[in-house]
Design a protein around this motif. Structure first.
Motif, PDB file in Angstrom:
ATOM      1  N   SER A   1     -10.618  -5.435  -7.751  1.00 27.42           N
ATOM      2  CA  SER A   1     -10.891  -5.052  -6.374  1.00 27.42           C
ATOM      3  C   SER A   1     -11.599  -3.698  -6.311  1.00 27.42           C
ATOM      4  CB  SER A   1      -9.557  -4.988  -5.626  1.00 27.42           C
ATOM      5  OG  SER A   1      -9.778  -4.861  -4.264  1.00 27.42           O
ATOM      6  N   GLY A   2     -12.639  -3.610  -5.468  1.00 33.46           N
ATOM      7  CA  GLY A   2     -13.324  -2.348  -5.270  1.00 33.46           C
ATOM      8  C   GLY A   2     -14.360  -2.000  -6.324  1.00 33.46           C
ATOM      9  N   CYS A   3     -14.647  -2.945  -7.245  1.00 35.94           N
ATOM     10  CA  CYS A   3     -15.578  -2.614  -8.316  1.00 35.94           C
ATOM     11  C   CYS A   3     -17.029  -2.717  -7.865  1.00 35.94           C
ATOM     12  CB  CYS A   3     -15.353  -3.522  -9.519  1.00 35.94           C
ATOM     13  SG  CYS A   3     -15.773  -5.236  -9.178  1.00 35.94           S
ATOM     14  N   GLY A   4     -17.270  -3.292  -6.679  1.00 34.54           N
ATOM     15  CA  GLY A   4     -18.635  -3.338  -6.166  1.00 34.54           C
ATOM     16  C   GLY A   4     -19.252  -4.722  -6.138  1.00 34.54           C
TER      17      GLY A   4
ATOM     18  N   ALA B   1      -2.900  -2.223  -5.029  1.00 30.14           N
ATOM     19  CA  ALA B   1      -3.946  -1.336  -4.532  1.00 30.14           C
ATOM     20  C   ALA B   1      -4.276  -0.240  -5.553  1.00 30.14           C
ATOM     21  CB  ALA B   1      -3.515  -0.702  -3.207  1.00 30.14           C
TER      22      ALA B   1
ATOM     23  N   ALA C   1     -21.664   3.613  -5.131  1.00 33.59           N
ATOM     24  CA  ALA C   1     -20.848   2.413  -5.337  1.00 33.59           C
ATOM     25  C   ALA C   1     -21.384   1.559  -6.485  1.00 33.59           C
ATOM     26  CB  ALA C   1     -20.802   1.583  -4.053  1.00 33.59           C
TER      27      ALA C   1
ATOM     28  N   LYS D   1       0.855  -1.178   0.000  1.00 32.08           N
ATOM     29  CA  LYS D   1       0.000   0.000   0.000  1.00 32.08           C
ATOM     30  C   LYS D   1       0.894   1.232   0.000  1.00 32.08           C
ATOM     31  CE  LYS D   1      -3.450   0.592   2.822  1.00 32.08           C
ATOM     32  NZ  LYS D   1      -4.180   0.374   4.091  1.00 32.08           N
TER      33      LYS D   1
ATOM     34  N   THR E   1     -20.560  -5.443  -2.634  1.00 36.69           N
ATOM     35  CA  THR E   1     -21.684  -4.545  -2.389  1.00 36.69           C
ATOM     36  C   THR E   1     -22.940  -5.067  -3.077  1.00 36.69           C
ATOM     37  OG1 THR E   1     -20.147  -2.696  -2.301  1.00 36.69           O
ATOM     38  CG2 THR E   1     -22.471  -2.164  -2.643  1.00 36.69           C
TER      39      THR E   1
ATOM     40  N   VAL F   1     -15.643  -0.586 -11.782  1.00 36.49           N
ATOM     41  CA  VAL F   1     -15.980   0.632 -11.040  1.00 36.49           C
ATOM     42  C   VAL F   1     -17.488   0.899 -10.925  1.00 36.49           C
ATOM     43  CG1 VAL F   1     -13.835   1.907 -11.076  1.00 36.49           C
ATOM     44  CG2 VAL F   1     -15.303   2.013 -13.080  1.00 36.49           C
TER      45      VAL F   1
ATOM     46  N   ASP G   1      -5.367   1.388  -9.519  1.00 42.02           N
ATOM     47  CA  ASP G   1      -6.269   1.156 -10.656  1.00 42.02           C
ATOM     48  C   ASP G   1      -5.436   0.833 -11.901  1.00 42.02           C
ATOM     49  OD1 ASP G   1      -5.573   3.580 -12.156  1.00 42.02           O
ATOM     50  OD2 ASP G   1      -6.458   4.594 -10.440  1.00 42.02           O
TER      51      ASP G   1
END
Ligand SMILES: Nc1ncnc2c1ncn2[C@@H]1O[C@H](COP(=O)(O)OP(=O)(O)OP(=O)(O)O)[C@@H](O)[C@H]1O
Ligand SMILES: Nc1ncnc2c1ncn2[C@@H]1O[C@H](COP(=O)(O)OP(=O)(O)OP(=O)(O)O)[C@@H](O)[C@H]1O
Ligand SMILES: [Mg+2]
Ligand SMILES: [Mg+2]
Ligand SMILES: O=P([O-])([O-])[O-]
Lengths: 289, 274, 248, 256, 256
Positions: E44-47, D182, E24, D98, E50, E226, D184
């Motif tokens: 990672s973090g694309c939802g 971490a 999100a 990170k 969620t 995203v 994009d």
């Protein structure tokens, strides 16, 4: 699915939650009640004279200036004692000490120190500072006693603040060839500073409100003038409340002054706590790591 | 740590002197506290019982309220409410004890006497109420921490199985936080036991073994605070007060050690990982 | 400026405090601090040299004199006023008088109900002083004849606290210096004798006593000036204003 | 195994590592070639990070750990008691998973290392900061905001700042532990470009869980599995003709 | 987009989700077919998580969040105020990334749900526990230690226990959020086998970061990027001939 049963389960939940809401209303009601009561009775006593004058006419008139100043000295003195000691101890504990039996014992010791009754601190202060070191009843004896009393608070808060500094900061610094001490001084401490401050303010509030530890070590009933040296005894707000409420020929006449003093003390102590709480909330919000 | 050692050292240095003339057994189990008579009696059983009484009664009040408040904060309160209620409970913790003593003495005592028609409003019950106010924040904040440290995954697992929030609380969260809540309770009691100003001003000061919650008592801390000012350094009485300090120190130490033991022994095993 | 520290008896405290106030008004720059912890503490601080003036509402005990001698201290006693220790009850109490014997029975626990001494059928709540106070020592000697106070007596740390407790409690009995009498409490006569300046001076009141200030050796300088002031007419007026009895 | 012709800058010999009683690395032998990018791959928990951190003695910070074997940097064993750990870490730079800039200004982040080691001051230091930021391709974006907090940068910028911070020490080797995981896609490809650039001047050892990334940036790839070095060799070879079955299973996604 | 012939059990229509001000998920439309395995993939973090947690209303627990749009389960909108969340969660089971058995006995873990809902008692309950453990292929390993703590099991066993716990509720749908990412290769392949088994009786929605896993176990694959659903369709199609460029870049490892 069994609708009736589902309904019963929800009802049970609702009932339980309402009980808990009742509990919180009761607890906060007590706090609110006390503050409101003191406000109502104390506000009348507050005036410029009250805040800036010494007591007069057998303590039935005048103000509490010497007590405010005394409490200020004692509190600042306590901080002067506790802050360096506490922060160094916290640095040692969180940065240097190796996990193990010894550390567990030390930690346990600190934890227990926090649990020692304040009156025992008072006894200790009396035996060590007042009698053994011959400081007499004095600011210095009171400050040292209070300082030790809030030491665990300061250590705890500082350690927590240091611990919250992400270990990635330390690793980054060490990986750049910094020594441990350089890392602590240049990276860890600056990052932990707000947390340490918050903890110290809480300690300050605690020191300002304590009575038992200064009863035998620092406080006096009446002094018109401000102390001239750290070897002087002083008036202090909490003790002032105690004696006015329990001693003297004019307890009833001094009642408004008692409420006024309580109001001043509460404002000071709760103000400090509130400040710490707000600072902490702000810190959490703006924390960027 | 050094401070701790110093405290023990000095308390002992002063207090131990008493036991040259007074047998420790008589000291602790003696039923009469007449420190200034000739000959004096240094029996602190009434004082211990006074402390025990106020500690127990205040826990009876503080534990349900303190735990309830913690449950409220952990599970019932919305975000906004939490942000208000939590600091408020912390404020309660910072109320100076002399202020609570003052309120108990000036406000509560006459009220109690009026309403309940009892001989004195300065009694165990009144002191216990005030002490409870001091213990509640301790109990609440530690239990809340414990409730929070129950891994979120476990709570989610329960909810995902269709448990209501209350069911999740009673079946998963509270069992997981039990040791923390126990610790909280003991520390709260320890706080009540060691508190001075409240009992000094509100408990009444009678060195008797209480038989009712409306009796006046003279707990250990208030005895020290009331008598220390008047006794000459190194007199027997002075030594006896330090000896009381030792007793008090060890009682609270015991409480704290038990609390530490519980919290270590039953520490939540964490999320069940590999 | 100079500095005087005064500590000791809570009975003498109001007098000392007021006198200090007035004296400081006249002597700018002089700083007097006053603490009220109890007679024992007043005498102790003279022996230990921790205060300039030690107030006491009783005389020194043999033990204390011996301790002073051992330390090479010669305490000097200054009488600054007289006092009657007055038994007090709540104004709602119908009783007017108690004999010394009745008082003793009440305080030792032989009498537990007001009706036994001619009052209403109510329990007696006994309020006493911490046993190290000067007031208690005098009461103990003159009323209790050194017998022990009943253990369920509520012990208060000062005269004022006793007065307060009695004012707030219908069943209570306590005792305070005469200066502490006020409208919220009712002073009783003892064996028919009313506590007053006169009965104190002629010693007809059975629980009368003198109030003292002690110094280490003969006072000098500011301390002497202050003590002279207290003993002067102006000083004695303060004693009177505070409700006590001037010694002359 | 494929032996490179260039002389190795790092030689790891018989390396074992223990977390308490747990042996995290088993008898590792590995050579890192100067001015190459070496990728370490393997499933989670196989010991990649542990190995990487042994190359600049960062694992020493974890109590209860123990090292056996040798790590020779230019022929000198890093774990020789004579060797100063501070000096080791100066010579071997590190970039973490990170982005972890200090909560200081951008300038002070980069200047941190040189200042510690008294490497430069005044305008010389300015020059050093500028060069490092240029080398990490961040200069143009931050040259006007050098005194602003580094925490205000985006994740990708922060990671390049961390790279600049490491470069400012003029290390001989750069260690990177999943430096893009971490980030994009765009930030990732910038870092990948940089890595390929940097090998002109530095030797890079990079841990990655993205096999395509390993294939794209590295010259040599080492495959770890439960604490053992299963296979090491020319990257193209490893990805097309691995000699071990475990390697093949892993790179074809049968597990991990 | 490929439309399946089977009737959908879940229809998501115009779904938006906000963490406070942060959006999100953007306008998601998706159908989940009964007795199929649907895989959700994306960086990672694309939802992904969620989205998954919106299918059993778990996101409600996070303060300050907001949902727009519909999630129809058998035609009924889960977010209809009339609908009881407790009932939703009973019908839609969930298995989490990290195995999270309760610190209770193995038996009590599985019996937890049925007891809550008063579904069974006594020997009936025993039967239910047994069936669930059999369905999750754990019965043989634990049948003699049912009263021992679940925390004593290995990671893979714990995850199968969590599966049994979910199955015991007889849900219509099973949601799984990266259920194997904390497991070793052997435990992983057992879970993958199970998932393929389970679709006979259940509908499964599974989030995974391992694309090969998605290819192996799922019938339909949805690719998120995203906060948007970029592409959804038959798994084979997605992995061989994706229609969107981002999908292709992702599955070929250009980023992530
Ligand atoms: N501080 C530690 N204490 C004890 N064991 C540790 C510690 N750090 C790592 N381990 C263990 O050592 C082994 C190797 O861990 P390491 O972090 O090197 O793996 P990795 O290959 O980097 O994995 P990842 O891809 O998840 O980062 C793992 O089994 C891990 O659990
Ligand atoms: N509780 C939360 N509060 C605020 N933002 C959140 C929260 N949880 C997730 N997010 C944000 O929502 C976005 C989607 O997160 P989500 O966890 O759904 O991603 P994901 O696809 O599951 O990622 P991963 O593969 O890492 O699990 C991310 O940008 C994340 O930062
Ligand atoms: Mg790693
Ligand atoms: Mg996720
Ligand atoms: O005058 P005393 O306070 O000692 O009773």
């Amino acid at each position: 699915m069994n609708q009736a049963m589902l309904k019963k389960r929800h009802l049970k939940e609702e009932a339980a939650f309402w009980v808990l809401r009742g509990v919180i209303v009761l607890v906060l009601g007590a706090l609110g009640g006390i503050i409101l009561f003191v406000l109502i009775h104390g506000l009348g006593a507050i005036s410029w004279e009250f805040l800036t004058d010494a007591p007069r006419d057998s303590m039935t008139k005048g103000g509490i200036f010497p007590a405010i100043v005394g409490t200020f000295y004692l509190t600042v003195g306590a901080m002067v004692v506790a802050l360096p000691l506490g922060v160094s101890a916290a640095i040692y504990l969180s940065e240097y000490a190796k996990e193990g039996k010894l550390l567990t014992v030390v930690r346990l010791g600190i934890q227990n120190l926090a649990g020692v009754p304040s009156v025992v601190f008072g006894l200790f202060g009396l035996a060590l500072f007042v009698v053994f070191f011959r400081f007499g009843t004095s600011i210095i004896a009171g400050s040292l006693t209070l300082g030790l009393l809030i030491l665990p608070t300061v250590i705890g808060a500082s350690e927590e603040a240091l611990r919250q500094v992400p270990s990635t900061f330390r690793e980054a610094s060490l990986a750049l060839g910094a020594t441990r001490w350089q890392t602590i001084r240049k990276v860890v401490l600056p990052a932990a500073l707000p947390g340490i401050l918050t903890g110290s303010i809480l300690g300050l509030g605690r020191a300002a409100g304590e009575t038992a530890p200064i009863m035998f070590t620092a406080a006096t009933f009446f002094a018109r003038y401000l102390p001239e040296s750290v070897m002087d005894e002083v008036m202090a707000l909490p003790y002032h409340i105690y004696v006015l409420a329990t001693a003297g020929t004019h307890i009833e006449q001094t009642r408004p002054l008692q409420y006024g003093t309580v109001l001043v003390l509460i404002s000071m102590v709760l103000g400090l706590s509130l400040l710490a709480i707000l600072l902490r909330a702000r810190m959490r919000r703006t924390k960027q790591w | 740590m050094l401070v701790m050692a110093l405290i023990v050292l000095f308390l002992f240095a002063e207090g131990a002197g008493l036991f040259v003339t007074v047998n420790p057994i008589d000291f602790i189990f003696g039923k009469l506290w007449y420190p200034t008579y000739d000959p004096p009696d240094f029996g602190i059983l009434p004082l211990i019982m006074g402390s025990v009484a106020v500690t127990i009664i205040s826990s009876v009040i503080a534990v349900p309220l303190g735990l309830g408040a913690a449950l409220y904060l952990a599970e019932v309160a919305g975000n906004r409410m939490r942000e208000i209620v939590k600091p408020a409970v912390e404020l309660l913790a910072s109320l100076p004890s002399v202020v609570l003593g003052f309120v108990g003495m000036v406000v509560i005592a006459p009220m109690l006497q009026e309403w309940l028609d009892i001989p004195s409003g300065l009694n165990i019950f009144n002191a216990s109420m005030m002490l409870a106010l001091m213990a509640i924040p301790t109990i609440t904040s530690i239990s809340e921490d414990a409730l929070h440290s129950v891994p979120r995954e476990l709570k989610e697992a329960s909810l995902a199985l269709g448990a209501t929030r209350w069911e999740t609380l009673t079946k998963v969260t509270i069992p997981g936080a039990l040791s923390g809540m126990g610790t909280a309770t003991i520390l709260g009691m320890s706080r009540a036991m060691g508190e001075t100003m409240v009992v000094l001003m509100v408990a009444g000061g009678a060195s008797q073994i209480p038989t009712s919650i409306f009796d006046s008592v003279r707990p250990l801390p208030s005895t020290i605070a009331a008598e220390m000012g008047e006794t000459p350094v190194d007199s027997e009485h002075y030594l006896a007060l330090f000896a009381i300090g030792i007793v008090l120190f060890f009682i609270t130490l015991g409480f704290n050690l038990v609390a530490a033991y519980i919290s270590n022994r039953f520490q939540q095993k964490g999320a069940a990982t590999l | 400026g100079g500095k005087i520290t005064i500590t000791g008896s809570t009975t003498v405290l109001p007098v000392a405090q007021k006198a200090a106030e007035v004296f400081m008004n006249k002597h700018q720059g002089l700083n007097i601090t006053v603490a009220g912890t109890g007679s024992g503490d007043g005498i102790k601080s003279i022996i230990d040299g921790t205060a300039d003036i030690g107030d006491a509402s009783r005389d020194m005990k043999k033990k204390e004199i011996k301790r002073a001698e051992d330390k090479g201290v010669t305490p000097v006693k200054h009488v600054v006023g007289l006092d009657c220790i007055v038994p007090i009850v709540n104004p709602s109490n119908q009783l007017r008088d108690l004999t010394l014997a009745q008082l003793k029975d009440i305080y030792t626990g032989k009498v537990k109900n007001w009706k036994e001494v001619g009052g209403a059928d109510k329990p007696v709540v006994v309020i006493s002083r911490d046993s190290s106070s000067g007031t208690f020592e005098v009461w103990n000697k003159k009323v209790l004849k050194k017998e022990r106070v009943r253990p369920d007596a509520q012990l208060q740390a000062s005269n004022g606290a006793v007065a307060q407790a009695v004012a707030g409690n219908k069943y209570a009995i306590g005792y305070v210096g005469i200066g502490y009498l006020n409208s919220k409490i009712k002073g009783l006569t003892v064996g028919g004798v009313q506590a007053s300046a006169k009965t104190a001076m002629d010693k007809s009141y059975p629980v009368a006593r003198a109030l003292f200030m002690f110094t280490n050796g003969q006072p000098k300088g500011d301390v002497k000036a202050f003590l002279d002031f207290v003993k002067s007419d102006a000083g004695q007026k303060i004693v009177k204003e505070e409700g006590f009895v001037p010694f002359k | 195994m494929v032996e490179s012709i260039m002389p190795p800058i790092i030689e790891v010999e018989g390396l074992n590592f223990y977390y308490g009683d747990f042996r995290a690395l088993h008898d590792i032998h590995l050579k890192v070639v100067r001015n190459e990018v070496t990728a370490l791959i393997g499933p989670s928990g196989c010991g990649k990070s542990t190995f990487l951190r042994l190359l600049n003695r960062m694992n020493e910070l974890i109590p209860g750990t123990r090292v056996e074997g040798k790590v020779l940097l230019d022929g000198v064993d890093l774990y020789d008691p004579e060797v100063d750990v501070v000096e080791v870490r100066r010579r071997v730079g590190m970039v973490f998973q990170k982005p972890n800039p200090f909560p200081k200004s951008i300038y002070n982040n980069v200047a941190y290392g040189p200042r510690l080691h008294g490497m430069a001051g005044g305008s010389e230091l300015d020059k050093m900061v500028e060069d490092s930021l240029k080398a990490s391709a961040l200069w143009d974006e931050v040259k006007d905001i050098l005194d602003q907090s580094a925490l205000g940068l985006s994740g990708g910028q922060q990671q390049r700042l961390c790279l600049a911070r490491a470069i400012a020490m003029k290390p001989e080797i750069l260690l990177m532990d999943e430096p893009t995981s971490a980030l994009d896609p765009i930030a990732t490809s910038r870092i990948e470009e940089l890595v390929k650039e940097l090998k002109k001047d530095y030797t890079v050892v990079i841990v990655t869980h993205n096999m395509q990334q390993a294939a794209r940036v590295s010259d040599t790839t080492a495959f770890f599995y439960v604490g053992r070095l299963v296979e090491v060799g020319n990257t193209e070879m490893i990805f097309t003709r691995p000699s071990e079955e475990q390697t093949e299973q892993y790179i074809t996604g049968r597990f991990g």
